[in-house]
Design a protein around this motif. Sequence first.
Motif, mmCIF file in Angstrom:
data_model
loop_
_atom_site.group_PDB
_atom_site.id
_atom_site.type_symbol
_atom_site.label_atom_id
_atom_site.label_comp_id
_atom_site.label_asym_id
_atom_site.label_seq_id
_atom_site.Cartn_x
_atom_site.Cartn_y
_atom_site.Cartn_z
ATOM 1 N N GLN A 1 35.560 19.575 11.474
ATOM 2 C CA GLN A 1 34.811 20.941 10.892
ATOM 3 C C GLN A 1 33.860 21.002 11.856
ATOM 4 O O GLN A 1 33.208 22.221 10.919
ATOM 5 C CB GLN A 1 35.810 20.851 9.969
ATOM 6 C CG GLN A 1 36.729 20.982 9.263
ATOM 7 C CD GLN A 1 38.007 19.923 8.644
ATOM 8 O OE1 GLN A 1 37.135 18.403 8.233
ATOM 9 N NE2 GLN A 1 38.737 19.950 9.467
ATOM 10 N N LYS A 2 33.474 20.682 11.858
ATOM 11 C CA LYS A 2 31.813 20.651 13.052
ATOM 12 C C LYS A 2 31.619 20.462 14.595
ATOM 13 O O LYS A 2 30.812 20.027 15.229
ATOM 14 C CB LYS A 2 30.515 19.807 12.055
ATOM 15 C CG LYS A 2 30.475 20.589 10.866
ATOM 16 C CD LYS A 2 29.437 19.754 10.107
ATOM 17 C CE LYS A 2 28.169 19.457 10.287
ATOM 18 N NZ LYS A 2 27.798 18.896 9.945
ATOM 19 N N PHE B 1 32.475 27.363 13.601
ATOM 20 C CA PHE B 1 32.891 25.757 13.007
ATOM 21 C C PHE B 1 33.583 25.743 11.681
ATOM 22 O O PHE B 1 34.594 25.167 11.970
ATOM 23 C CB PHE B 1 31.515 24.850 12.936
ATOM 24 C CG PHE B 1 30.973 25.106 14.244
ATOM 25 C CD1 PHE B 1 31.179 23.979 15.452
ATOM 26 C CD2 PHE B 1 29.662 25.295 14.521
ATOM 27 C CE1 PHE B 1 30.834 23.764 16.863
ATOM 28 C CE2 PHE B 1 29.210 24.881 15.501
ATOM 29 C CZ PHE B 1 29.680 24.355 16.834
ATOM 30 N N SER B 2 34.258 27.037 11.408
ATOM 31 C CA SER B 2 35.327 26.338 9.916
ATOM 32 C C SER B 2 36.061 28.112 11.019
ATOM 33 O O SER B 2 36.897 28.453 9.936
ATOM 34 C CB SER B 2 34.545 27.190 8.805
ATOM 35 O OG SER B 2 33.820 28.861 8.851
ATOM 36 N N ASN C 1 27.755 27.808 10.281
ATOM 37 C CA ASN C 1 28.985 27.716 9.462
ATOM 38 C C ASN C 1 30.149 28.825 9.400
ATOM 39 O O ASN C 1 30.951 27.779 9.589
ATOM 40 C CB ASN C 1 28.281 27.747 7.941
ATOM 41 C CG ASN C 1 27.520 27.153 7.326
ATOM 42 O OD1 ASN C 1 27.349 25.613 8.525
ATOM 43 N ND2 ASN C 1 26.544 27.133 6.131
ATOM 44 N N SER D 1 26.831 13.083 17.530
ATOM 45 C CA SER D 1 27.685 13.568 16.504
ATOM 46 C C SER D 1 27.039 12.773 14.848
ATOM 47 O O SER D 1 27.247 12.673 13.697
ATOM 48 C CB SER D 1 29.071 13.348 16.542
ATOM 49 O OG SER D 1 29.261 11.343 16.900
ATOM 50 N N ILE E 1 32.345 14.126 12.496
ATOM 51 C CA ILE E 1 31.877 15.124 12.207
ATOM 52 C C ILE E 1 33.607 16.446 11.733
ATOM 53 O O ILE E 1 33.043 17.545 12.597
ATOM 54 C CB ILE E 1 30.700 16.023 12.818
ATOM 55 C CG1 ILE E 1 31.053 16.132 14.279
ATOM 56 C CG2 ILE E 1 29.503 15.360 12.016
ATOM 57 C CD1 ILE E 1 30.397 16.597 15.043
ATOM 58 N N LYS F 1 25.289 14.274 12.655
ATOM 59 C CA LYS F 1 25.646 15.011 11.601
ATOM 60 C C LYS F 1 25.707 16.600 11.668
ATOM 61 O O LYS F 1 25.410 17.825 10.751
ATOM 62 C CB LYS F 1 25.017 14.535 9.881
ATOM 63 C CG LYS F 1 26.043 13.510 9.615
ATOM 64 C CD LYS F 1 27.428 12.940 10.425
ATOM 65 C CE LYS F 1 27.543 11.315 9.468
ATOM 66 N NZ LYS F 1 28.735 11.510 10.230
ATOM 67 N N LYS F 2 25.200 16.893 13.071
ATOM 68 C CA LYS F 2 25.382 18.884 13.313
ATOM 69 C C LYS F 2 26.455 18.774 14.071
ATOM 70 O O LYS F 2 27.172 17.856 15.047
ATOM 71 C CB LYS F 2 23.779 18.833 13.892
ATOM 72 C CG LYS F 2 22.443 18.504 12.802
ATOM 73 C CD LYS F 2 21.186 18.851 13.628
ATOM 74 C CE LYS F 2 20.156 18.494 13.522
ATOM 75 N NZ LYS F 2 18.454 18.923 13.683
ATOM 76 N N PRO F 3 26.619 19.897 14.014
ATOM 77 C CA PRO F 3 27.696 20.817 15.003
ATOM 78 C C PRO F 3 27.251 20.106 16.606
ATOM 79 O O PRO F 3 26.137 20.144 17.175
ATOM 80 C CB PRO F 3 27.380 22.345 14.945
ATOM 81 C CG PRO F 3 26.573 22.037 13.793
ATOM 82 C CD PRO F 3 25.509 21.457 13.412
#
Length: 267
Positions: free
Chosen positions: A189-190, A20-21, A17, A158, A187, A161-163
Amino acid sequence: LLKIFLKHYMKQKKIINKLFSNKLNEPFIVAEISGNHNQLKKNAKRLINEIKVSGANAVKLQTYTPDTMTFNLKTKNFIIKNKKSLWYGKYLHDLYNKAYTPWHWQKELFEYANKLGLICFSSVFDDTSIDFLEKINNPIYKISSFENTDLELIKNTSMKKKPVILSTGLASLSEINSAVKILKKKIPQKFALLKCTSTYPAKSLDNNLYTIQDMSKKFKCVVGLSDHTEGIEIAIGATALGAKIIEKHVKLEHDSSSVDSKFAIDT
């Protein structure tokens, strides 16, 4: 055992987290095993052990089979003709057969890495690899440079829904835009982009590292480097220019026979 698993899981999730942020304070180091296990599971585990000792954050596999990549044909269209290639004269199916990581190893390798506190994830190449990796709880998906124009693959990946980490070697700006458009929609921000020079090994002079800063401004996402040079100097330079992810191929010490040994670094 459940408590240990949950502890590792929560720690890994926190790191992912933060990555990717764009809140990690240091580069996320990914050690790519590729085919440098030489088709021996014990070598793959040795590599994972050494990766842990090295201080890397993650170990990466590749999920394909020779038959999902090419046809088993011994004709001129299925042989590597470039005399400068490390794999000159090899038939594609034979090369992939040597380089692929058997799927029946992968769940065990994921668990082994996780027990050591490493994040383990893999590259996907088609829908069968996506489906397989979902079953073993793959936490991040990698799209390699040679698949970065496969928009259907990017879309289907994508949708989990995972990076997603996308290498940009060989791609034009418009091709990167097409891929990023999908990733931002599915996605936001991922996802992350990796600057990549798709030659093996890549020459230092061919790595325009200022591209990292340019990509960061253009696409407003996490940007890193997939490095195919023989040393570590380019990776250090990329870090100085803001790379948030560094991916390097690794091999066992003194190994000179594995498929990527020419541009992989010793663990």
